[in-house]
Design a protein around this motif. Sequence first.
Motif, PDB file in Angstrom:
ATOM      1  N   VAL A 194       4.485  15.060  17.004  1.00 41.44           N
ATOM      2  CA  VAL A 194       5.426  16.430  16.864  1.00 41.44           C
ATOM      3  C   VAL A 194       5.781  16.701  18.231  1.00 41.44           C
ATOM      4  CG1 VAL A 194       5.867  18.429  15.680  1.00 41.44           C
ATOM      5  CG2 VAL A 194       4.960  16.680  14.168  1.00 41.44           C
ATOM      6  N   ALA A 195       7.048  16.870  18.554  1.00 41.47           N
ATOM      7  CA  ALA A 195       6.955  17.396  20.056  1.00 41.47           C
ATOM      8  C   ALA A 195       6.832  18.743  19.952  1.00 41.47           C
ATOM      9  CB  ALA A 195       8.369  17.057  20.349  1.00 41.47           C
ATOM     10  N   ARG A 196       5.897  19.183  21.133  1.00 42.11           N
ATOM     11  CA  ARG A 196       5.673  20.642  21.537  1.00 42.11           C
ATOM     12  C   ARG A 196       5.551  20.929  23.022  1.00 42.11           C
ATOM     13  NH1 ARG A 196       1.520  17.867  19.177  1.00 42.11           N
ATOM     14  NH2 ARG A 196      -0.525  18.225  20.119  1.00 42.11           N
ATOM     15  N   PHE A 197       6.893  20.581  23.650  1.00 40.73           N
ATOM     16  CA  PHE A 197       6.887  20.472  24.952  1.00 40.73           C
ATOM     17  C   PHE A 197       6.212  21.688  25.679  1.00 40.73           C
ATOM     18  CE2 PHE A 197      10.459  17.401  24.162  1.00 40.73           C
ATOM     19  CZ  PHE A 197       9.768  16.459  23.820  1.00 40.73           C
ATOM     20  N   PHE A 198       6.816  22.853  25.252  1.00 38.14           N
ATOM     21  CA  PHE A 198       6.571  24.187  25.834  1.00 38.14           C
ATOM     22  C   PHE A 198       5.992  25.110  25.299  1.00 38.14           C
ATOM     23  CE2 PHE A 198      10.710  21.949  27.522  1.00 38.14           C
ATOM     24  CZ  PHE A 198      10.340  21.720  28.665  1.00 38.14           C
ATOM     25  N   PRO A 199       5.612  26.361  26.094  1.00 38.02           N
ATOM     26  CA  PRO A 199       4.853  27.256  25.312  1.00 38.02           C
ATOM     27  C   PRO A 199       5.550  28.129  24.549  1.00 38.02           C
ATOM     28  CG  PRO A 199       4.325  27.179  27.703  1.00 38.02           C
ATOM     29  CD  PRO A 199       5.376  26.399  27.429  1.00 38.02           C
ATOM     30  N   GLY A 200       4.855  29.001  23.651  1.00 37.45           N
ATOM     31  CA  GLY A 200       5.626  29.933  22.691  1.00 37.45           C
ATOM     32  C   GLY A 200       5.170  29.996  21.449  1.00 37.45           C
ATOM     33  N   ALA A 201       5.134  28.647  20.895  1.00 37.24           N
ATOM     34  CA  ALA A 201       4.835  28.282  19.432  1.00 37.24           C
ATOM     35  C   ALA A 201       4.218  27.095  19.164  1.00 37.24           C
ATOM     36  CB  ALA A 201       6.147  28.597  18.520  1.00 37.24           C
ATOM     37  N   ARG A 202       3.464  26.667  20.316  1.00 32.32           N
ATOM     38  CA  ARG A 202       2.843  25.231  20.271  1.00 32.32           C
ATOM     39  C   ARG A 202       1.662  25.357  19.043  1.00 32.32           C
ATOM     40  NH1 ARG A 202       1.364  23.261  26.428  1.00 32.32           N
ATOM     41  NH2 ARG A 202       3.526  22.887  26.879  1.00 32.32           N
ATOM     42  N   ASP A 203       1.196  26.670  18.946  1.00 30.97           N
ATOM     43  CA  ASP A 203      -0.007  26.584  17.844  1.00 30.97           C
ATOM     44  C   ASP A 203       0.759  26.178  16.315  1.00 30.97           C
ATOM     45  OD1 ASP A 203       1.502  28.828  17.873  1.00 30.97           O
ATOM     46  OD2 ASP A 203       0.031  30.067  17.182  1.00 30.97           O
ATOM     47  N   GLU A 204       1.783  26.824  16.341  1.00 25.84           N
ATOM     48  CA  GLU A 204       2.362  26.220  14.894  1.00 25.84           C
ATOM     49  C   GLU A 204       2.906  25.006  14.832  1.00 25.84           C
ATOM     50  OE1 GLU A 204       3.390  27.880  11.081  1.00 25.84           O
ATOM     51  OE2 GLU A 204       2.700  28.931  12.818  1.00 25.84           O
ATOM     52  N   LEU A 205       3.441  24.437  15.870  1.00 27.05           N
ATOM     53  CA  LEU A 205       3.838  22.962  15.870  1.00 27.05           C
ATOM     54  C   LEU A 205       2.573  22.167  15.698  1.00 27.05           C
ATOM     55  CD1 LEU A 205       6.489  23.120  18.632  1.00 27.05           C
ATOM     56  CD2 LEU A 205       7.004  22.723  15.963  1.00 27.05           C
ATOM     57  N   ALA A 206       1.705  22.524  16.582  1.00 29.43           N
ATOM     58  CA  ALA A 206       0.417  21.931  16.569  1.00 29.43           C
ATOM     59  C   ALA A 206      -0.409  21.768  15.036  1.00 29.43           C
ATOM     60  CB  ALA A 206      -0.598  22.639  17.406  1.00 29.43           C
ATOM     61  N   ALA A 207      -0.184  22.901  14.287  1.00 32.29           N
ATOM     62  CA  ALA A 207      -0.817  23.045  13.046  1.00 32.29           C
ATOM     63  C   ALA A 207      -0.131  22.164  12.107  1.00 32.29           C
ATOM     64  CB  ALA A 207      -0.636  24.461  12.361  1.00 32.29           C
ATOM     65  N   ILE A 208       1.360  22.009  12.123  1.00 35.18           N
ATOM     66  CA  ILE A 208       2.191  21.219  11.459  1.00 35.18           C
ATOM     67  C   ILE A 208       1.626  19.647  11.649  1.00 35.18           C
ATOM     68  CG2 ILE A 208       4.466  20.049  11.039  1.00 35.18           C
ATOM     69  CD1 ILE A 208       5.506  23.007  11.636  1.00 35.18           C
ATOM     70  N   ASP A 209       1.354  19.224  13.084  1.00 36.57           N
ATOM     71  CA  ASP A 209       1.210  18.014  13.486  1.00 36.57           C
ATOM     72  C   ASP A 209      -0.334  17.501  12.756  1.00 36.57           C
ATOM     73  OD1 ASP A 209       0.581  15.704  14.998  1.00 36.57           O
ATOM     74  OD2 ASP A 209       1.176  16.765  16.817  1.00 36.57           O
ATOM     75  N   VAL A 252       9.727  32.266  14.009  1.00 38.23           N
ATOM     76  CA  VAL A 252       8.418  32.449  14.610  1.00 38.23           C
ATOM     77  C   VAL A 252       8.017  33.099  15.841  1.00 38.23           C
ATOM     78  CG1 VAL A 252       6.105  31.380  15.060  1.00 38.23           C
ATOM     79  CG2 VAL A 252       7.521  30.454  13.167  1.00 38.23           C
ATOM     80  N   LEU A 253       8.728  32.657  16.936  1.00 37.15           N
ATOM     81  CA  LEU A 253       8.853  33.036  18.279  1.00 37.15           C
ATOM     82  C   LEU A 253       9.290  34.671  18.070  1.00 37.15           C
ATOM     83  CD1 LEU A 253      10.236  29.945  20.096  1.00 37.15           C
ATOM     84  CD2 LEU A 253       8.074  31.186  20.206  1.00 37.15           C
ATOM     85  N   ALA A 254      10.473  34.817  17.364  1.00 36.22           N
ATOM     86  CA  ALA A 254      10.847  36.233  17.403  1.00 36.22           C
ATOM     87  C   ALA A 254       9.746  37.241  16.655  1.00 36.22           C
ATOM     88  CB  ALA A 254      12.188  36.327  16.183  1.00 36.22           C
ATOM     89  N   ARG A 255       9.162  36.850  15.983  1.00 31.64           N
ATOM     90  CA  ARG A 255       7.884  37.752  15.235  1.00 31.64           C
ATOM     91  C   ARG A 255       6.895  37.858  16.584  1.00 31.64           C
ATOM     92  NH1 ARG A 255       8.463  34.567  10.676  1.00 31.64           N
ATOM     93  NH2 ARG A 255       6.778  33.200  11.037  1.00 31.64           N
ATOM     94  N   ARG A 256       6.943  37.248  17.396  1.00 29.73           N
ATOM     95  CA  ARG A 256       6.137  37.190  18.413  1.00 29.73           C
ATOM     96  C   ARG A 256       6.584  38.041  19.664  1.00 29.73           C
ATOM     97  NH1 ARG A 256       2.823  31.480  17.906  1.00 29.73           N
ATOM     98  NH2 ARG A 256       2.239  31.592  15.992  1.00 29.73           N
ATOM     99  N   GLY A 257       7.874  38.397  19.514  1.00 26.72           N
ATOM    100  CA  GLY A 257       8.695  38.937  20.555  1.00 26.72           C
ATOM    101  C   GLY A 257       8.979  37.903  21.765  1.00 26.72           C
ATOM    102  N   LEU A 258       9.292  36.578  21.153  1.00 28.46           N
ATOM    103  CA  LEU A 258       9.882  35.950  21.986  1.00 28.46           C
ATOM    104  C   LEU A 258      11.134  35.089  21.790  1.00 28.46           C
ATOM    105  CD1 LEU A 258       6.191  33.862  22.392  1.00 28.46           C
ATOM    106  CD2 LEU A 258       7.154  35.470  24.175  1.00 28.46           C
ATOM    107  N   ALA A 259      11.699  34.609  22.822  1.00 27.92           N
ATOM    108  CA  ALA A 259      13.176  33.881  22.605  1.00 27.92           C
ATOM    109  C   ALA A 259      12.933  32.469  22.384  1.00 27.92           C
ATOM    110  CB  ALA A 259      13.949  34.367  23.454  1.00 27.92           C
ATOM    111  N   LEU A 260      13.601  31.663  21.607  1.00 26.05           N
ATOM    112  CA  LEU A 260      13.746  30.324  21.451  1.00 26.05           C
ATOM    113  C   LEU A 260      13.828  29.679  22.938  1.00 26.05           C
ATOM    114  CD1 LEU A 260      13.230  27.980  19.655  1.00 26.05           C
ATOM    115  CD2 LEU A 260      15.741  28.304  19.280  1.00 26.05           C
ATOM    116  N   GLY A 261      13.089  29.009  23.339  1.00 26.63           N
ATOM    117  CA  GLY A 261      13.271  28.154  24.364  1.00 26.63           C
ATOM    118  C   GLY A 261      14.255  26.938  24.734  1.00 26.63           C
TER     119      GLY A 261
END
Length: 328
Positions: A194-209, A252-261
Amino acid sequence: MIEPRALIAPLRRIHEEIRAAVVQACEDAAAGDLARVAHEGEGDTIYAVDRVSEERLAALVERELGSFGPIVLVAEGLPGGRVVLPAGRSEAEAALRVLVDPIDGTRGLMYQKRSAWILTGVAPNRGPGTRLRDVVAAVQTEVPLVKQHLADTLWAVRGEGAGAERFNRLTGERTPLRLRPSGAPTIAHGFAMVARFFPGARDELAAIDEEIVAAALGPVRPQYISTGGQLYELMAGHDRFVADLRPLLESVLARRGLALGICCHPYDLATELIAREAGLVVTDHRGAPLDAPLDVEADLAWVGYANQAIRAQVEPLLQAALRRRGLM
């Protein structure tokens, strides 16, 4: 009416000139020079090495494809993401829309870690409504590392299957290449990601993975920051499943105050036709056939399976993981 098969040879010539120029630039320049940021845009970051290909692209497309009539060239780095060739003609007059990623996998190439790819898909011009599903011909060409003397080229015409060739940069020899997606019925003992190239929500993608892998009992390969490269790994039988879900993480990123990269864009999937013609199953995250406008802005989530058996094993697990997280 333009015969799609007639587009393959000129597209390959375009790719080969770009490949030669980029490899030469890599040989002549220090890695730090090529890694310099040339432009920071909303959709992607343009590095100095990208400019090597972008500066040649419009002229090559006009030279090689101009005989087919006016063309709308769609590519990152162009003003507004597209230009009509030749100058002075209108989009309405164009016979073709040509979607190009001049270097897919820039970061790996500029530091000489991995090959990059030149990606081109061509569709009849249907105006702004032209979509990925309209692509009738595509070519994907490897840009090798300086130390690498072999480079592959893949192509496809809709309904005619895919072709491939391996080029020896030292001797000029070209040999047919047979790419065969894995026929295994499971991802067990194979590679998947499951691609998770850049920081911000890697934990969520990793959990799906992790959730998918735990249920399917298969290992996951390292990340490959090149969509064309990911498709190649599937077509070559090296990988069995790839999911790039970055656009789904916006909430997910918005809830963390981050923008989609940076996300996958249509030009990153300009050669998806080759993958399908080679026998892969390529869908969106809902399982529908992959589709998108031919532009440089749209953010795409996509999933690739080596075969229908892999899809049957993984797709229900993937979608269940997404639903549990409110991502579909």
